[in-house]
Every structure is written in structure tokens, then in C-alpha cells.
Design an enzyme around this catalytic site. Structure first.
Site, PDB file in Angstrom:
ATOM      1  CG  ASP A 234      -9.753   5.294   2.212  1.00  0.00           C
ATOM      2  OD1 ASP A 234      -9.421   5.806   3.301  1.00  0.00           O
ATOM      3  OD2 ASP A 234      -8.935   4.916   1.357  1.00  0.00           O
TER       4      ASP A 234
ATOM      5  CE  LYS B 110      -1.670   6.913  -3.470  1.00  0.00           C
ATOM      6  NZ  LYS B 110      -2.226   6.048  -2.423  1.00  0.00           N
TER       7      LYS B 110
ATOM      8  CG  ASP C 114      -1.701   1.241   1.454  1.00  0.00           C
ATOM      9  OD1 ASP C 114      -1.649   2.138   0.584  1.00  0.00           O
ATOM     10  OD2 ASP C 114      -2.395   1.338   2.493  1.00  0.00           O
TER      11      ASP C 114
ATOM     12  CD  GLU D 103      -5.124   3.657  -2.561  1.00  0.00           C
ATOM     13  OE1 GLU D 103      -6.035   4.413  -2.164  1.00  0.00           O
ATOM     14  OE2 GLU D 103      -3.980   4.058  -2.839  1.00  0.00           O
TER      15      GLU D 103
END
Ligand code: AMP
Length: 619
Positions: free
Chosen positions: A198, A74, A11, A173
Site C-alpha cells: 500500500d 486519523k 474506507d 485495510e
């Protein structure tokens, strides 16, 4: 099979990154040699462009090295310099244009690509995995947000290559989170619509996935069968906003005028209280806050209710995104079969409750919401390397039960039951005035808890004090089609209830299952006897107490010779209980049973007398 080089799951997160592996005992997170389970996604470069510090160390020292410490890389992966400029304001470092209008980070004289920064993180995780597993790791499944475009996915692959890893798959994800719960793994793949909610520290994502049912054979690519129907989210919504709301409340209520350090101190106190309130009904915020004029001491009790009121507007914002995603996916809440929670902030009870109500489904919470994406990536890795069979779960390999009085096990669902499976059983208390009941969920074939595997323990509270044996506790075990165990307990007289979720097969290897089966066979006779003796002890104690109480209460109304007989029988049973409690092997279970029966028979008259007396009192 275990010798094959595993494909690890990674991850690669904005704030933290994790690596996990899945063998036949199920998926597990791999810790660093120092025991850390998460690597902060922060890298510090030296002026020569070499990595100077990484992870927790780089984050800790970020303030002293603001220009060459890179966090949140990211956000720049695979993006053009023009797109990246929107984010530049939030990032401390300088972003410049590289070849083909790509984004680069300037570190002194050097230009570093986002791929190189991510590669440093991946290399560190590779090192963690190799140290823990004791051999080379070359292949990985890496997760990315569902909304990543091709360029962002390609950049992630390139980062892996730079780190000496081959990205066997790039997996969304939310798909990974579903895989971690066994959804979509194996032959039992059934059509389902899944919402993955999430909520992290700073970002919120909602994804609606559709699982395509199994047609033929087993899949070598579980993630392939998930279709992303819609995604929505808010790049600036998360648990940090809840902390900020608590800080605002504290500032509004007090005279404190904090310095920058003081504000940071307040944020830390706020977050601590928020986390504590996920388990407790109230938390005390206490600490010293720096201000220009000296320190200010804050002390305030914050209740769950107050926190919920502060957090509600934020949760409602996430709900709007969820509704938009459902609209885009053309599904209604009734059509959502499963809800999976990801991100630390989903531990807040308010979030769980609102999300459950919105989607009309109990969310999956059994796995750590910070780890679930990495675990799912590892599951996909295992499926790709041909180890997916171990994860198939059409039948339960071991029985599921709970601890009862004296350390015995009541089995609710027997081994080899096909899933879904459901069972309920009634229990009561063994002590007068007991207001809480511990529920210890165990797995295994043996009769005593100490010989089984404990899966988790939780407590049903809020039972009004009643005599032993009066509360009516109904416990339900439900293993759903994905193999997730939902345990719920309700005390019928008071309505007190509690529920919990467990993934029974994680951490259970085939060898362990076989060992437990062997041991159960070898000890079958002894175990049965011991269980019987333990039950006899518990029931005898209840009888003895009841008879003692009645004899005292009825006093002279009891005929002296009858009283003497009862006392003799009680004495005999008491001696058996004493001996059996010291060592269950020391007594003959049949004789024990007979002694108890004799007392049961003899006490019928006392029962009748007692009822008559009660009726008289009621008149
Ligand atoms: P993540 O980015 O997924 O690690 O999520 C981090 C966020 O989760 C932060 O805002 C944390 O304060 C929050 N968080 C972590 N544990 C808890 C907890 N037990 N209760 C409430 N929030 C939590």
C-alpha cells in the site's frame, strides 16, 4: 434479496474517505450527489463547535482557516495526548489534553475529540450512501490499518456511533483489499499467503496475510479467516516524495529561485508529469513559476527512464520494509501466492515491476488502487448481510472472448468452465503493415461484439510492419482461482507483448447473466450465420488481395485463359463480399462459401507458379 438494507463499506482514510456498497452485481463505490467518489478527510469547525465545511470545500479553504480546519485526524484516533505530540508538528491545529490523558483538538473555546471529527466524515458518507441508494443506511463495515491497537479500533467504533452508524465489523485495510479481489470469499477459500503493498501519497504499509482455508460451510465473516502475519511500513514515504525528487531535479538544473507559491506550482507540474509517465514514455513539464524577480518559464521533457532513476531509491526503501515483514512473518518470496496493490502511487510501472520481482508474483492491479479498500469493506458487508452467495465464483457464468476481424467474437473460455481456467489462441493481422493490435476483451454468449459486454480494451504495440496474416499473435486468457482474468498477448516474431488484468464478474448482476443467456438462445441461428459471413468476408478479402498481387507480379507468365478464369472467379467473390459487407442477411452463406471454395481450388495452380517463381528469384 435486494430489498434488505445493505451494510455499506467505508474506507476512513487519513487523506480521503470512501463509501461503497456490494450487491449481486459486485462491489461499487458510491459517489456524492455531485459525483465525487472520494471525500477528502478534512473538516472545518465553526467557533461554536459545529461543522462549517467538509471534504473538498474544507480542504480548498484550509489556508484561509488554518486553526479550525482539521485534516489527518486519523493519526490521533484513540491515542493518548503524549503519543499524539509526535504528530503535532505535522498538523496545523492545536492538540491539548482531554480527560484520561486523551488527545483533543482545540477550536477557539471548544475542545473536539478525534471521534467527533471522524464522525463528521462518516456522517457525510452516510448521507452520500442514503442519497444514492434511496433509503436509510444504518450499518457499516469500517476499515482501519492492520497495526491499529484496541483503543484505536474502539475510537473508530465510537466515531461510527456518533454518526448514527453501527460498525458491524472493523476490518483491517489489507484484508479488505484482498476481499475486493474475491480472495477468501465463498467456498473456494484456499490456503494462501498474500502480500498487500500500500503506497499512498505520504505513507507506505506492507502487510503479509494468511488466508485460513475453508473447513465447513460458508463463512458469514470473510475477514475473520485472514490472519495478519506481519506488518511494516514508513509513515513518511509515498508518491509525494517522488514529486519532491522531480522538483529537486528541476531546481538543480535551472536558475529558478521560486517563492512559496512558485514551489507549489513546481510540485503540481512534477506530480502531473509523474502521473502522465505511468502511461507514456515521456512527458513535457511546461509552466510558469513565480519568483521574487518575476516569472520563470520551465520547459523540459522528462522520460520514464529518468523518473524511474529518481523513484528507485524510494521504491528500494519500501522493499526493505517488505523484506522485514517477510522475515517477521517467516515467509519467503516463493511462499507469497498473491500480491495486492493499494494506493495511487502503485500505478507507477516501476513500482509494479519491482514489487512483482520482489514477491515473484504478478501483482493484482485490476481494481482502482484508491478504491480497493472501500470495495473490500463492502464485500465484507454483503457477506455479513447474507448476500455473499452472489459473489461465489467457482464457475464462470458467461463465456470470455475477444473481438476478431469484422466485429465477431472468438470465445476463449466457455461459460460454466470451472476456475482456474486457461486458454490460448493464435491470431494474426488483417491489414498490411499493421504495427499495433487492439485487444477487446468481451463477455457473453453472442457471436458479435456489439451484443456482448466489453470488459476492457488494450493495445499491443511495437509490431514491426509485416504483410497481413504474417504476425503470429498468441493470446492467453487465465482466470485464476480468485476469478481474476489475466490477459496476455505476445507477437511471436517480434517478441512484443502486453498484459492486463480484469475482474470479469464485477458489475454483472444475476438478471444480466440470465438476460444474456436468453438472448443468446433466441439469436443462436442468426448469430452463427452472421459470424460465418463475417469470417468469410475477412478471409475472402485476404484471398482476393493475394491473388490480385500475384497476377500483377507474374504478368505474362500466367496463361491468358487461366488468368481470365481467375479474374471471373475473383469478380464473383468480390460481388459476394460487397453484398455481404452491405448487409450480411442479403446473401446466402452457403453460396458465398461455395464461391470462395471455387476460387480456392482454382488458385492452387497460381500458388504453385508463384512458389516456383520465388525459388527462381532466390537462386
Ligand atoms: P492515495 O493517497 O492512495 O490517493 O495516493 C496518492 C498518490 O498517488 C499521490 O502521490 C499521487 O500523485 C499518486 N498517483 C495517483 N495517480 C497516479 C498515477 N497514475 N501514476 C503515478 N502516481 C499516481
Amino acid at each position: 434479496m435486494a430489498e434488505a438494507e445493505p451494510i455499506v463499506g467505508i474506507d476512513l482514510g487519513t487523506t480521503n474517505s470512501l463509501v461503497a456498497v456490494c450487491d449481486e452485481a459486485g462491489p461499487r463505490v458510491i459517489a456524492s450527489p455531485n459525483g465525487e467518489r472520494m471525500l477528502p478527510s478534512v473538516v472545518r469547525f465553526g467557533s461554536d463547535g459545529r461543522v462549517e465545511a467538509i471534504g473538498a470545500a474544507a480542504r480548498r479553504e484550509a489556508e484561509t482557516h488554518p486553526y479550525n480546519t482539521i485534516a489527518s485526524i486519523k493519526r490521533l484516533m484513540g491515542r493518548g495526548v503524549d503519543d499524539a505530540r509526535d504528530d503535532a508538528a505535522f498538523l496545523g491545529y492545536e492538540i491539548v489534553e482531554g480527560p484520561n490523558k486523551t488527545a483533543r483538538v482545540r477550536i477557539g473555546e471548544q475542545l473536539v475529540s478525534p471521534q467527533e471529527v471522524s464522525a463528521a466524515i462518516l456522517r457525510e458518507l452516510k448521507h452520500w450512501a442514503e442519497t444514492a441508494l434511496g433509503h436509510a443506511v444504518r450499518d457499516a463495515v469500517i476499515t482501519v490499518p492492520a497495526y491499529f491497537d484496541d483503543a484505536q479500533r474502539q475510537a473508530t467504533r465510537d466515531a461510527a456511533r456518533l454518526a448514527g452508524l453501527e460498525a458491524k465489523r472493523i476490518v483491517n485495510e489489507p484484508t479488505a483489499a484482498a476481499l475486493a479481489y474475491g480472495i477468501g470469499v465463498g467456498e473456494a477459500r484456499k490456503a494462501q499467503t498474500i502480500a498487500v503493498y500500500d503506497l499512498g501519497g505520504g505513507t507506505f504499509d506492507i502487510s503479509i496475510l494468511k488466508l485460513i482455508p475453508a473447513s465447513e460451510g460458508t463463512a458469514d465473516d470473510a475477514a475473520h479467516f485472514f490472519q495478519v502475519l506481519a506488518t511494516a511500513g514508513d509513515t513518511h514515504l509515498g508518491g509525494d516524495d517522488v514529486d519532491a525528487a522531480i522538483v529537486r531535479l528541476l531546481l538543480d538544473e535551472t536558475e529558478v529561485a521560486p517563492t512559496a507559491t512558485g514551489r507549489q506550482q513546481l510540485r503540481v507540474l512534477a506530480e502531473r508529469a509523474k502521473v502522465a509517465l505511468s502511461d507514456a514514455e515521456q512527458a513535457t513539464i511546461v509552466g510558469e513559476i513565480e519568483q521574487e524577480t518575476g516569472v520563470h518559464r520551465v520547459e523540459r521533457v522528462l522520460t520514464r527512464k529518468e523518473l524511474d532513476a529518481l523513484a528507485l531509491p524510494l521504491v528500494e526503501r519500501s522493499e526493505l520494509c517488505c523484506k522485514r515483514a517477510m522475515r517477521d512473518a517467516k515467509v519467503t518470496p516463493e511462499q507469497i501466492d498473491r500480491v495486492v496493490l493499494v494506493g495511487g502511487a502503485t500505478r507507477m510501472p516501476l513500482v509494479r515491476q519491482r514489487v512483482g520481482a520482489l514477491f515473484q508474483a504478478t501483482p493484482y492491479t485490476a481494481l482502482n488502487p484508491d478504491e480497493v479498500v472501500a470495495l473490500g469493506a463492502a464485500v465484507q458487508g454483503a457477506v455479513l448481510s447474507g448476500q455473499g452467495d452472489a459473489l461465489l465464483l467457482d464457475v464462470l457464468p458467461l463465456s470470455l472472448g475477444m473481438e476478431t476481424v469484422g466485429g465477431a467474437v472468438a470465445k476463449l473460455i466457455l461459460r460454466n468452465s470451472t476456475v482456474p481456467a486457461r486458454a490460448t489462441e493464435m491470431f494474426s493481422t488483417s491489414v498490411d503493415g499493421q504495427t499495433a493490435i487492439k485487444i477487446n476483451v468481451v463477455q457473453g454468449e453472442r457471436e458479435m461484439v456489439e451484443d456482448c459486454r466489453s470488459l476492457g480494451e488494450f493495445t499491443l504495440r511495437g509490431i514491426p510492419p509485416m504483410p497481413a496474416g504474417i504476425p503470429q499473435l498468441e493470446v492467453e486468457f487465465l482466470v485464476d482461482a480468485n476469478g481474476v482474468l489475466n490477459v496476455s498477448a505476445i507477437e511471436r516474431r517480434s517478441g512484443a507483448r502486453v498484459a492486463a488484468q480484469i475482474v470479469p464478474n464485477h458489475g454483472l448482476s444475476r438478471e444480466e447473466v440470465e438476460r444474456m443467456e436468453r438472448e443468446a438462445l433466441a439469436h443462436a441461428r442468426d448469430d452463427m450465420t452472421r459470424h460465418r459471413v463475417v469470417d468469410l468476408i475477412a478471409n475472402s478479402k485476404l484471398d482476393l488481395k493475394w491473388i490480385g498481387d500475384r497476377l500483377r507480379k507474374l504478368g505474362a507468365e500466367v496463361d491468358p485463359s487461366y488468368r481470365a478464369e481467375l479474374e471471373r472467379l475473383c469478380g464473383a467473390l468480390d460481388a459476394q463480399v460487397e453484398a455481404a459487407s452491405r448487409d450480411w442477411r442479403s446473401i446466402d452463406a452457403d453460396a458465398f462459401h461455395k464461391t470462395k471454395e471455387a476460387l480456392d481450388k482454382a488458385s492452387v495452380r497460381l500458388h504453385e507458379q508463384s512458389i516456383v517463381r520465388t525459388l527462381r528469384e532466390d537462386d
